[in-house]
Write an enzyme that holds these catalytic residues in place. Structure first.
Site, PDB file in Angstrom:
ATOM      1  CE  LYS A   1      -3.180  -1.766  -0.648  1.00 36.63           C
ATOM      2  NZ  LYS A   1      -2.385  -1.610  -1.832  1.00 36.63           N
TER       3      LYS A   1
ATOM      4  CG  HIS B   1       2.932  -4.419   1.866  1.00 36.58           C
ATOM      5  ND1 HIS B   1       3.575  -3.328   2.433  1.00 36.58           N
ATOM      6  CD2 HIS B   1       2.822  -4.062   0.650  1.00 36.58           C
ATOM      7  CE1 HIS B   1       3.292  -2.237   1.566  1.00 36.58           C
ATOM      8  NE2 HIS B   1       2.838  -2.897   0.524  1.00 36.58           N
TER       9      HIS B   1
ATOM     10  CD  GLN C   1      -3.778  -6.343  -1.424  1.00 39.86           C
ATOM     11  OE1 GLN C   1      -4.616  -6.626  -2.389  1.00 39.86           O
ATOM     12  NE2 GLN C   1      -2.778  -5.417  -1.888  1.00 39.86           N
TER      13      GLN C   1
ATOM     14  CG  ASP D   1      -1.686  -5.816   6.201  1.00 38.93           C
ATOM     15  OD1 ASP D   1      -2.509  -5.426   5.638  1.00 38.93           O
ATOM     16  OD2 ASP D   1      -0.351  -5.946   5.582  1.00 38.93           O
TER      17      ASP D   1
ATOM     18  CB  CYS E   1       5.726  -2.973  -1.040  1.00 40.15           C
ATOM     19  SG  CYS E   1       5.791  -1.353  -1.967  1.00 40.15           S
TER      20      CYS E   1
HETATM   21  N1  7TS Z   1      -0.255  -4.551   3.296  1.00 48.84           N
HETATM   22  C1  7TS Z   1      -0.620  -4.994   2.256  1.00 48.84           C
HETATM   23  C2  7TS Z   1      -0.595  -6.502   2.580  1.00 48.84           C
HETATM   24  C3  7TS Z   1      -0.645  -4.511   1.192  1.00 48.84           C
HETATM   25  O1  7TS Z   1      -1.040  -4.988   0.068  1.00 48.84           O
HETATM   26  C4  7TS Z   1      -0.510  -3.117   0.946  1.00 48.84           C
HETATM   27  C5  7TS Z   1      -0.420  -2.225  -0.019  1.00 48.84           C
HETATM   28  C6  7TS Z   1      -0.205  -2.362   2.431  1.00 48.84           C
HETATM   29  C7  7TS Z   1      -0.142  -3.142   3.529  1.00 48.84           C
HETATM   30  C8  7TS Z   1       0.114  -0.841   2.456  1.00 48.84           C
HETATM   31  O2  7TS Z   1      -1.218  -0.041   2.077  1.00 48.84           O
HETATM   32  P1  7TS Z   1      -1.181   1.372   2.150  1.00 48.84           P
HETATM   33  O3  7TS Z   1      -2.636   1.581   1.623  1.00 48.84           O
HETATM   34  O4  7TS Z   1      -0.853   1.979   3.659  1.00 48.84           O
HETATM   35  O5  7TS Z   1      -0.062   1.796   1.273  1.00 48.84           O
HETATM   36  N2  7TS Z   1      -0.072  -2.983  -1.216  1.00 48.84           N
HETATM   37  C9  7TS Z   1       0.218  -2.628  -2.540  1.00 48.84           C
HETATM   38  C10 7TS Z   1       0.652  -3.297  -3.334  1.00 48.84           C
HETATM   39  O6  7TS Z   1       0.742  -4.487  -3.426  1.00 48.84           O
HETATM   40  N3  7TS Z   1       0.903  -2.636  -4.580  1.00 48.84           N
HETATM   41  O7  7TS Z   1       1.027  -1.436  -4.480  1.00 48.84           O
HETATM   42  C11 7TS Z   1       0.665  -1.214  -3.057  1.00 48.84           C
END
Ligand code: 7TS
Length: 413
Positions: free
Chosen positions: A233, A130, A210, A207, A371
């Site tokens: 999430k 990501h 997910q 990371d 992303c």
């Molecule tokens: N890393 C992964 C693997 C992610 O899926 C996401 C967000 C992030 C980092 C960033 O997370 P945040 O909470 O700091 O924004 N992924 C997604 C997605 O798949 N669709 O919208 C956001």
């Protein structure tokens, strides 16, 4: 599906009733929410805990002598203890509360890497990441003259293990990789990869954005040095998240940001930083968001993460099989080990058009590059349609997705 699998898939969806947002119609149809990889819905238990906190206990944390400040602090620090237990960190001092995965990774890049990196050092990531696990490393490379290198993936969306091993040489300062790919759903063999890196004394950041919502995570068993994730999430509010970090590393790292709460004593001559983990928590935190993470952990643990993994795995397999049976479908991301997410394209319908037609039928998916633009370019496409499941989804949701896709095909025929 075997009979046992189909029974499992049909048996569990009571959990759906815990989520008020799912009890609504969208565009005249009962909502089918298949976008949990972007952000998951919250169960009533989390919504109520956060509302109760806001109604009765809110004050700033760590500062007041008054009762509400004590209550807010207890709720906030209680959530930290729950997080420690949930990921099996060795100590609560290893649980740094941030605004989410993105901030957690930036914190490591700027505080752990930036002061130590020299020109010629390498930061190793994978082609699956990501943007939140790419851009912070590009920034720190620009700042220090270090080089970003990328472990390739194969056509199924799996990291090329042999190449990764070759790339893990003595110039690699840190390895940063995702637990589960948000674009393709690939589950990386994180434990094995971490073991390889640690055998060469290379620190590893995972990371886990997910990973945490879908499977038991034990950071000590994984052996990683850093593990980043987001509350939203995992069925908690947005804007609060976690950086797990090994205490010995946190101890040696300078603060990421300066401000209130991260200090013991301030004078114009010298400032003494607070103890761990507060040294990394400048300013008033997202107290209610963190309280929400604590409530989400209570909810998840009451069901059991292993049970959730098994249920979701069957549901995911059902989704993949049903999608694969649609004429004109192209599944993007076909690795052997997958969780939650399936990306796809249908005929030559633009992914955004597909998303819009599905929305008209009450089916929420995400479309675009997710992303993860390098993943899309590796697959030779601009974007995909992506369905992602969570514990509250059922086979009925998948059947509705398939019906909606069939309708889209007819519309575009
Ligand atoms: N890393 C992964 C693997 C992610 O899926 C996401 C967000 C992030 C980092 C960033 O997370 P945040 O909470 O700091 O924004 N992924 C997604 C997605 O798949 N669709 O919208 C956001």
């Amino acid at each position: 599906m075997t009979v046992a699998q189909s029974q499992l898939v049909h048996a569990a969806p009571d959990w759906r009733n815990d989520f008020p947002a799912l009890r609504q119609e969208v565009n005249g149809h009962p909502l089918v929410y298949l976008d949990s990889a972007a952000s998951a819905q919250m169960p009533e238990a989390v919504i109520n805990t956060v509302a109760e906190y806001q109604r009765h206990d809110h004050a700033n944390v760590h500062r007041g002598v008054h009762t509400l400040s004590h209550r807010a602090t207890d709720a906030f620090e209680g959530a930290r203890d729950k997080i420690r237990d949930f990921i099996n960190a060795a100590s609560r001092t290893e649980v740094v509360l941030t605004s989410g995965t993105t901030e957690s990774i930036n914190l490591v890049a700027q505080s752990f890497c930036r002061p130590r990196l020299k020109p010629g050092d390498k930061i190793l990531i994978t082609h699956l990441e990501h943007h939140a696990n790419i851009v912070p490393w590009q920034l720190v490379c620009e700042q220090t003259g270090a080089e970003l290198i990328v472990a390739p993936i194969d056509d199924s969306g799996q990291i090329e293990a042999d190449t990764l091993t070759t790339l893990l040489d003595q110039d690699v300062f840190i390895l940063a990789l995702g637990h589960v790919s948000n674009a393709l759903g690939t589950v990386n063999p994180v434990r094995e990869i971490v073991a390889q890196a640690k055998a060469r004394d290379i620190p590893v950041l995972v990371d886990g954005a997910q990973g945490v919502p879908h499977m038991p995570v034990d950071v000590q068993q994984l052996g990683c040095d850093f593990y980043a994730f987001s509350g939203h999430k995992m069925f908690a509010p947005t804007g609060a998240g976690v950086l797990y970090a090994r205490e010995s590393l946190l101890d040696a790292m300078p603060p990421y940001q300066g401000g209130g709460d991260m200090i013991l004593e301030v004078s114009f001559g010298a400032t003494v930083y607070n103890e761990l983990p507060y040294k990394f928590e400048a300013g008033t935190p997202n107290i209610s968001g963190v309280v929400g993470i604590g409530a989400a952990i209570d909810y998840l643990q009451a069901i059991g993460m292993q049970r959730i993994t098994e249920y979701e795995q069957h549901l995911h397999n059902y989704m993949v099989a049903q999608l694969d049976a649609i004429d004109g479908i192209r599944l993007i991301g076909t690795a052997a080990a997958k969780a939650s997410v399936q990306s796809f394209l249908l005929d030559d319908i633009h992914a955004h058009d597909l998303g819009t037609i599905l929305d008209h039928q009450g089916v929420a998916i995400r479309t675009g590059h997710h992303c993860a633009m390098p993943v899309m370019s590796r697959m030779g496409i601009a974007g995909t349609a992506r369905a992602s499941v969570a514990l509250y989804n059922s086979v009925d949701d998948i059947d509705r997705l398939v019906e909606a896709l069939q309708k889209a095909r007819k519309l575009f025929a």
